[in-house]
Design an enzyme around this catalytic site. Structure first.
Site, short mmCIF file in Angstrom:
data_model
loop_
_atom_site.label_atom_id
_atom_site.label_comp_id
_atom_site.label_asym_id
_atom_site.label_seq_id
_atom_site.Cartn_x
_atom_site.Cartn_y
_atom_site.Cartn_z
N GLU A 114 -55.42 12.76 -12.85
CA GLU A 114 -56.80 12.75 -13.39
C GLU A 114 -57.47 13.91 -13.12
O GLU A 114 -58.15 14.37 -13.92
CB GLU A 114 -57.67 11.44 -13.16
CG GLU A 114 -58.73 11.37 -13.68
CD GLU A 114 -59.61 10.54 -12.95
OE1 GLU A 114 -59.38 9.95 -11.72
OE2 GLU A 114 -60.97 10.53 -13.46
N GLU A 156 -38.95 11.00 -4.32
CA GLU A 156 -37.93 11.70 -5.06
C GLU A 156 -37.58 10.88 -6.49
O GLU A 156 -37.17 11.67 -7.61
CB GLU A 156 -36.60 11.35 -4.33
CG GLU A 156 -36.24 12.52 -3.22
CD GLU A 156 -36.70 11.49 -1.92
OE1 GLU A 156 -37.40 10.51 -2.17
OE2 GLU A 156 -36.85 12.06 -0.63
N ASP A 167 -54.83 -2.17 -10.14
CA ASP A 167 -54.28 -1.67 -11.31
C ASP A 167 -52.66 -1.70 -10.81
O ASP A 167 -52.08 -0.66 -10.83
CB ASP A 167 -54.61 -0.01 -11.30
CG ASP A 167 -54.27 0.47 -12.62
OD1 ASP A 167 -53.56 -0.42 -13.42
OD2 ASP A 167 -54.32 1.59 -12.82
N ARG A 181 -46.01 1.55 -13.10
CA ARG A 181 -46.13 3.04 -13.42
C ARG A 181 -47.03 3.45 -12.12
O ARG A 181 -46.95 4.85 -11.81
CB ARG A 181 -47.08 3.37 -14.67
CG ARG A 181 -48.41 2.69 -14.67
CD ARG A 181 -49.15 2.96 -15.77
NE ARG A 181 -50.41 2.10 -15.82
CZ ARG A 181 -50.38 0.87 -16.16
NH1 ARG A 181 -49.10 0.34 -16.58
NH2 ARG A 181 -51.34 0.11 -16.27
#
Ligand code: ACK
Length: 983
Positions: free
Chosen positions: A632, A704, A747, A751
């Site tokens: 962001e 990674e 959240d 992801r």
């Protein structure tokens, strides 16, 4: 005159000879004499000389032959002898004399007087040597009188044709070295066309790969037993034998020989296998082609040699292809639980062509900060064992706390021991966590009174860290633990007050460290003094003073505590004060001694917060390699961090883009202030921040494999369920840690989970504003907040009630994302439809092949009442149990459920729909009702045929829901046709 007289006979003879076939004799007959074979004069002797006459002729090949004739039918007293040469007997014991002759019948000769004969005599004489011309009639023995079968044959035209007669006589036994034959004519008209003398033998033959030589039969009726000898390159399987009959025939073959290894049966010989072929067994089978990855360049190979880097294990059949050691196991993951670790891996890509793959795990203890490792000592336990593992998982227990270990996992098969150079292993390095303390074993009673008892004990043998306090649980013995009291003690002694006099009590103690509680001690029994008895050995005055002192100390402690907590906890989040007592209610339970998360917003100066929780790094220690994504506030890069006297490590670097406002800077750094408070293997680790130079940076450990959602999409269906559960266990463990610290993530989504090269998952994304601003999934709610609807619990959407229980809801969605390999929750349904569907009780269906236990866990996380959702601690323990018992993951949710609807409603049962129309009607009430509006149907058959195009027309554009709709319709169709589907 004699010549003219014989002319018709001679002409006839030549005609006859011309028609004869060339002489071919059976192979079991050995000629001793064959007059036809002689090209020159035979030189036989005639007595008297004017009797038998030797005449030359030719056969049909114009080969000259010799014949003897006599035809003195006009004269009386004929006695004409014809003697052969001396015939050596060879090995004959019995001889056969075959005569071919013509004989005129007397009637056919005009004007013959009564002297004409139609027979002649056959004689023989045995001698050991040739007697030359010496001939004495009386020495000869008669064999037989020979008569013609038929002298002439009358043709239809009245012509007479001379017939050739064949007569055979046997003579036996013959014993001398040789013999003569003699033909005595007593007045016949006879022509001896050929004389053959032979004996019979069983000829050389090969039967069942055994050689039988020429064998002369006995002159009697008995058979001769003959032993065969095996042909070259064969060996006797059973003694080969045959019998030779007097007729020269082989009878009754017994036994056989088999071709040696490397040789194949070619009927009567054993021939060496060609290059590229081999024969490993003796027997009469053919040579076989070399199996794959083997060869032979030589003839007569018994086996084929393996190609380079391929091997044959002891016990491998020679017909098996050559094999090699397997490649290394893949995707090793480690799940650390205090001082034990579960290692899990995937099968090697190449098993080397064998099925006997097992795994060995080698444990090395490595010293922090150095590359030196040593083999783990004996105390480490492997479950089920360290070597010869047939499953792809092992638990290693009893490791030391806070220690680095490296595990080498090798896949091996039966040829690994032959190919040390080709062996490969996978390596995983872990650092163990703190272990819970061991149990308190020694408890001592110091003093008892009517209402109290003083106890002391020894610290557990393995505290495994700093002991925060001890829990002392006691109860009246007769109450059997139905009601009990718990006390906490910082030291190793306690006085229990308020006890009943003369009563038996049971007591248990357990120690607590940052890693949690240790095991409870065994039950310790004690009894208070009876009423009459005040204090055993002390006087009451002393007791009163002691009580007064104790009260004073307690009061002082309380006052001190209040003062200290006021001045030290000024920046602590007031919502989460440390609690000294345990609560057994539904709310969040935090224990004294466990650190509490501090909200950086409570700091007046945010940079103070960041420096309190994050290490300031010198920008010169950081090397940026490349940009890996966009955050962001700026780019996310990968790079390296090299701190003085430390090993260089890979790091991720979040940068704050130029031109930022002070608020942006504060919000950016708040993530570091939060992250810096955490220290857990499943929480992304903060290495430090750069705030004193530009660009401002947050440096974290490097993961990674990037974020979990894209990682799973990239590796669709490539992991074992146990590997997925391992990842989920890591996430749950990280979340347990956060919730224990009083931190609510808000959240949690795939992801926002990062994955490292060992498949360890770590919770990330701790920005303060991010739930509202950063997450592209977040949408504005009616109340103005921005929320990632699909991941958020209904109460958090409705009235912003964010708690660890709402994090548990999100965790359920992450569970679903992981099991469906990164599928988007609720697919393309709009946020509004999701909110409505969830509110009406619909839940996501189980992903394909989802174990029933995991789907149940999802449904539990999605309980409407947040108090009914499991705590993260319970989730961790559920997942641990599943990992320990992988068989429980074999039952899949779809198999145990009747049908997948677009969304599953807990209370909805597909079998309750009586017809397609009824179901569709119900489906219209689903959040996807638009998907069905406009779909016309007339029967159960038409709907399943609805094409992808039609689905698109009505707005169902992605494959997931299309498939689900069609499968639901098909299931319903089966149901409506066949009655309810069994659940
Ligand atoms: O999926 P990704 O490759 O993983 O893309 C995102 C991107 O940066 C924006 O967040 C990656 N990322 C973030 N933090 C890290 C980290 N610690 N290690 C590696 N990649 C990271 C993330």
């Amino acid at each position: 005159m004699g010549c003219t007289r014989f002319l018709p006979l001679l002409l006839l003879l030549i005609t006859l000879v011309c028609c004869a076939q060339p002489a071919v004799y059976p192979s079991n007959e050995v000629n001793l004499l064959d007059s036809k074979a002689s090209q020159g004069e035979l030189g036989w002797i005639s007595y008297p000389p004017h009797g038998w006459e030797e005449i030359s002729g030719v056969d049909e090949h114009y080969t000259p032959i010799r014949t003897f004739q006599v035809c003195n039918v006009m004269d009386y007293s004929q006695n004409n002898w014809l003697r052969t040469n001396w015939i050596p007997r060879k090995s004959a014991q019995k001889m056969y004399v075959e005569l071919k002759f013509t004989l005129r019948d007397c009637n056919s000769i005009p004007m013959v007087l009564g002297t004409c004969k139609e027979t002649f005599n056959l004689h023989y004489l045995e001698t050991d040597e040739d007697q030359g011309d010496k001939f004495r009639e009386h020495q000869f023995s008669k064999i037989d009188t020979i008569a013609a079968d038929e002298s002439f044959t009358q043709t239809d035209l009245g012509d007479r044709i001379l017939k050739l007669n064949t007569e055979v006589r046997e003579v036996s036994p013959i014993t001398k070295k040789g013999f003569y034959l003699a033909f005595q004519d007593v007045g016949a008209c006879v022509a001896l066309v050929s004389v053959r003398v032979y004996f019979k033998k069983c000829p050389f033959t090969v039967r069942n790969l055994a050689v039988f030589p020429d064998t002369v039969p006995m002159d009697t009726q008995s058979l001769v037993e003959v032993r065969g000898s095996c042909v070259n390159n064969s060996k006797e399987e059973e003694l080969p034998k045959m019998y030779c009959s007097t007729e020269g025939e082989w009878l009754v073959p017994i036994g056989k020989c088999l071709c040696n290894v490397g040789y194949e049966d070619r009927g009567v010989t054993c021939q060496a296998c060609r290059p590229g072929f081999y024969k490993a067994l003796s027997g009469n089978m053919k040579c076989s082609k070399c199996p794959p990855l083997s060869y032979t360049n030589q003839e007569g190979a018994v086996h084929c040699s393996c190609e380079k880097n391929y091997f044959r294990a002891e016990g491998d059949p020679v017909s098996m292809a050559c094999t090699r050691p397997p490649s290394a196991p893949r995707n090793v993951i480690s799940i650390i639980n205090e001082t034990s670790v579960i290692l899990d891996w995937s099968w090697p890509e190449d098993t080397g062509g064998r099925k006997d793959v097992t795994f060995n795990v080698l444990c090395k203890r490595c010293f922090i900060g150095s590359k030196q490792c040593e083999p783990c000592r004996g105390a480490v336990r492997f479950l089920p064992r360290a070597t010869g593992l047939t499953n792809t998982t092992v638990t290693v227990a009893d490791l030391l706390a806070h220690t680095n270990y490296t595990f080498e996992i090798e896949a091996q098969n039966s040829v690994s021991s032959l190919a040390h150079m080709l062996r490969q292993h996978a390596t995983v390095t872990i650092t163990t966590n703190q272990a819970a303390p061991s149990s308190v074993t020694v408890i001592r009673k110091d003093r008892t009174s009517r209402n109290s008892i003083s106890l002391s004990w020894l610290e557990p043998e393995s505290p495994n860290g700093i002991i925060l306090d001890y829990e002392v649980k006691y109860y009246e013995k007769q109450e059997q633990e139905t009601s009990y009291t718990i006390l906490r003690s910082k030291g190793t002694n306690v006085t229990l007050n308020g006890l009943k006099p003369d009563t038996r009590y049971l007591l248990q103690i357990r120690a607590r460290t940052a890693a949690g509680y240790g095991g409870t001690s065994r039950k310790f029994e004690f009894e208070t003094s009876p009423d009459s008895f005040s204090i055993s050995s002390e006087n009451s005055q002393v007791v009163l003073i002691a009580i007064a002192c104790a009260v004073a100390i307690i009061l002082l402690t309380i006052v001190l505590y209040i003062v200290i907590s006021r001045c030290c906890c000024g920046y602590s989040k007031s919502k989460h004060p440390d609690k000294k007592r345990l609560h057994f209610g539904n709310g969040h339970l935090r224990l004294p001694g466990i650190r509490t998360y501090v909200d950086p917003h409570t700091y007046e100066d945010p940079s103070q917060a960041v420096h309190e929780f994050a290490k300031e790094l010198d920008a010169s220690c950081i090397a940026i390699d490349k940009v890996v994504g966009a955050g962001e506030f700026g780019e996310v890069c990968s790079g390296r961090l090299k701190l003085p006297s430390k090993k260089e490590i890979g790091v991720a670097i979040k940068t704050l883009k130029a031109g930022y406002t002070e608020t942006q800077r504060r919000d950016f750094l708040s993530e570091a202030s939060i992250m810096g408070q955490f220290d857990h293997p499943n929480i992304i680790r903060l290495e430090g921040v750069v705030t004193r130079s530009k660009p401002v940076m947050i440096v974290t450990e490097y993961m990674e494999n990037g974020s979990l959602d894209s990682f799973l999409r990239k590796h669709d269906a490539q992991f074992t369920v146990i590997q997925l559960v391992g990842m989920l266990r890591g996430i749950a463990s990280g979340m347990k840690y956060l919730s224990d610290m009083g931190y609510v993530h808000r959240d949690l989504a795939a992801r926002n989970i990062l994955v490292n090269s060992n498949l360890v998952c770590k919770v990330s994304d701790f920005g303060l504003s991010r739930v509202l601003e950063d997450d592209p999934e977040a949408a504005y709610t009616t109340r103005g907040g921005k929320i990632p609807i699909r991941w958020t619990a209904p109460e958090a959407i409705a009235y912003r009630k964010f708690t660890s229980a709402s994090d548990v809801w999100s965790y359920g969605i992450v569970l679903w994302e992981v099991l469906s390999y990164g599928e988007r929750p609720y697919w393309e349904m709009s946020n509004q439809d999701v909110i409505k569907a969830v509110d009406e009780g619909y839940r996501l269906p189980p992903p394909m092949d989802c174990p029933a236990a995991l789907y149940q866990l999802m449904l539990d996380c999605w309980q409407k009442d947040r108090n009914n959702r499991p705590k993260f601690e319970q989730i961790v323990s559920i997942l641990d149990k599943l990992i320990r018992n992988p068989g429980s993951l074999k039952i899949t949710a779809s198999a145990s459920r009747p049908v997948n609807q677009l969304l599953d409603r807990n209370s909805t049962d597909i079998t309750s729909f009586s017809s397609m129309g009824h179901w569709l009607e119900s489906a219209r009430t689903l959040p996807c009702k638009e998907a069905f509006s406009g779909v016309s149907y007339s029967s159960c058959d038409t709907l399943p045929k609805t094409s992808a195009e039609e689905f698109k027309k009505v707005g169902v554009t992605i494959v997931g829901p299309q498939k689900k709709i069609v499968s639901s319709i098909k299931a319903l169709e089966t149901h409506t046709k066949n009655g309810p589907v069994p659940v």
